[in-house]
Design a protein around this motif. Structure first.
Motif, short mmCIF file in Angstrom:
data_model
loop_
_atom_site.label_atom_id
_atom_site.label_comp_id
_atom_site.label_asym_id
_atom_site.label_seq_id
_atom_site.Cartn_x
_atom_site.Cartn_y
_atom_site.Cartn_z
N HIS A 144 -2.75 -8.13 -20.94
CA HIS A 144 -1.30 -8.02 -20.83
C HIS A 144 -0.93 -6.64 -21.35
N CYS A 179 6.17 -7.67 -20.16
CA CYS A 179 4.74 -7.55 -19.95
C CYS A 179 4.60 -6.61 -18.76
N GLU A 181 1.54 -5.53 -17.42
CA GLU A 181 0.23 -5.56 -16.78
C GLU A 181 0.20 -6.85 -15.99
N PHE A 182 0.00 -6.77 -14.69
CA PHE A 182 0.07 -7.98 -13.87
C PHE A 182 -0.94 -9.01 -14.37
N CYS A 183 -0.45 -10.20 -14.72
CA CYS A 183 -1.32 -11.17 -15.39
C CYS A 183 -1.23 -12.55 -14.77
N HIS A 187 3.82 -13.60 -14.66
CA HIS A 187 3.89 -12.24 -15.22
C HIS A 187 5.33 -11.74 -15.40
N MET A 190 7.15 -13.13 -18.33
CA MET A 190 6.53 -12.98 -19.65
C MET A 190 7.36 -11.98 -20.46
CU1 CUA Z 1 1.29 -10.80 -19.25
CU2 CUA Z 1 1.91 -9.65 -17.27
#
Ligand code: CUA
Length: 312
Positions: A144, A179, A181-183, A187, A190
């Protein structure tokens, strides 16, 4: 520094290094605009001056002053930009010694904060204005990234190791955490907020929240936790499926599981699904919830169960 006029291109400035980051950005930006204009003028002028058919004597093929100036001026500018950037980078990277450490644990798709006194919170961090804070961050699943645009700082949060992020807030109020960072599915949801208090308000908040809530009726406590623990990111209360099944009308009904069996949604099933979500996966969903074992008190657990019961 709260009185500084905010940047036109960026979100408001709310940390001690926001101004420096913006200044460097604008310096590079206006420098580029200046040279762009100069180069365009040069292109137009030379195209006209040496146009086809226009007789002009052959110019010198080498000019020492010209070569030196177009090498030395950019060199000086680039070295200056490097040192300015390096100084800012070191400032952003190294927290001062008196910073308060707060632990951050990221998981799909929430931010868990743990204060030095052992208090925990999800998606909400409370800090004091003009006091440095250092976040010691790790992830329980994927990568993340903790980003606060108004602080002009951002840091990846990586499983199996710690990264740090420090800031000294200059403005009282709420700051948004993203967030970046693609998670996975959740996402974009987040999100967290950082609530910056005056010392006085912070002490008051601490007093109100440090002790366990023993007076709120259970279903109401559960409803509060539904928001506070960010359950809503993945579970709806109106019957619509999100990343996880909806809570509406679950209690007291048979639930179809991914392995083909069915289970009665009673207190024990709900309890297990909160503490060890991967024990029984509902048909049509993939295992993606982090376990809450050790994160809730018995009373909080009962509160959540009562709240889910109330969603008929
Ligand atoms: Cu955690 Cu995007």
């Amino acid at each position: 520094m709260p009185n500084n006029p905010d940047s036109v291109l960026f979100p408001p400035r709310a940390s001690t290094f926001a101004e420096d980051v913006d200044s460097l950005y604008y310096f590079i930006h206006y420098l580029s605009v200046f040279f762009w204009v100069l180069i365009v003028i040069g292109i137009v002028y030379f195209s006209w001056r040496y146009r086809r058919g226009h007789k002009e004597g052959v110019g010198p093929s080498h000019s020492l002053p010209l070569e030196l100036s177009w090498s030395l001026i950019p060199l000086i500018l680039l070295v200056a930009i490097f040192f300015w950037g390096f100084k800012s980078f070191m400032h952003i990277s190294r927290a001062p010694g008196d910073a308060t450490d707060i632990n951050v644990s990221a998981s799909m798709w929430m931010w868990n904060f743990e204060y030095p006194n052992g208090m925990r919170a999800t998606n909400e961090l409370h800090v004091v204005v003009d006091k440095p804070v250092r976040l010691v961050m790790t992830s329980t699943d994927v990568i993340h990234s903790f980003s606060v645009p108004t602080f002009r700082n951002k840091m990846d949060v990586v499983p199996g190791r710690y990264t740090t992020f420090w800031f000294q807030p200059t403005v009282v109020g709420e700051q948004q955490v993203f967030c970046t960072e693609f998670c996975g599915d959740g996402h974009s949801e987040m999100l967290a907020k950082i609530v910056v208090h005056t010392q006085e308000d912070y002490d008051k908040w601490l007093e109100e929240n440090a002790t366990e809530d023993t007076t709120t009726p259970l279903p109401e406590l559960g409803e509060k936790l539904f928001t506070a623990k960010a359950c809503f990111t993945c579970h709806s209360t109106d019957g619509s499926p999100k990343i996880g099944p909806s809570f509406k009308g679950v209690f007291g009904h048979e639930v179809k599981l991914a392995d083909g069996s069915t289970v009665m949604a009673d207190e024990n099933y709900i309890r297990e699904s909160i503490l060890q979500p991967n024990a029984k996966i509902v048909a049509g969903f993939v295992p993606s919830m982090p376990p809450y074992q050790g994160q809730l008190t018995e009373r909080e657990l009962n509160g959540l169960i009562e709240y889910i019961k109330s969603l008929k």
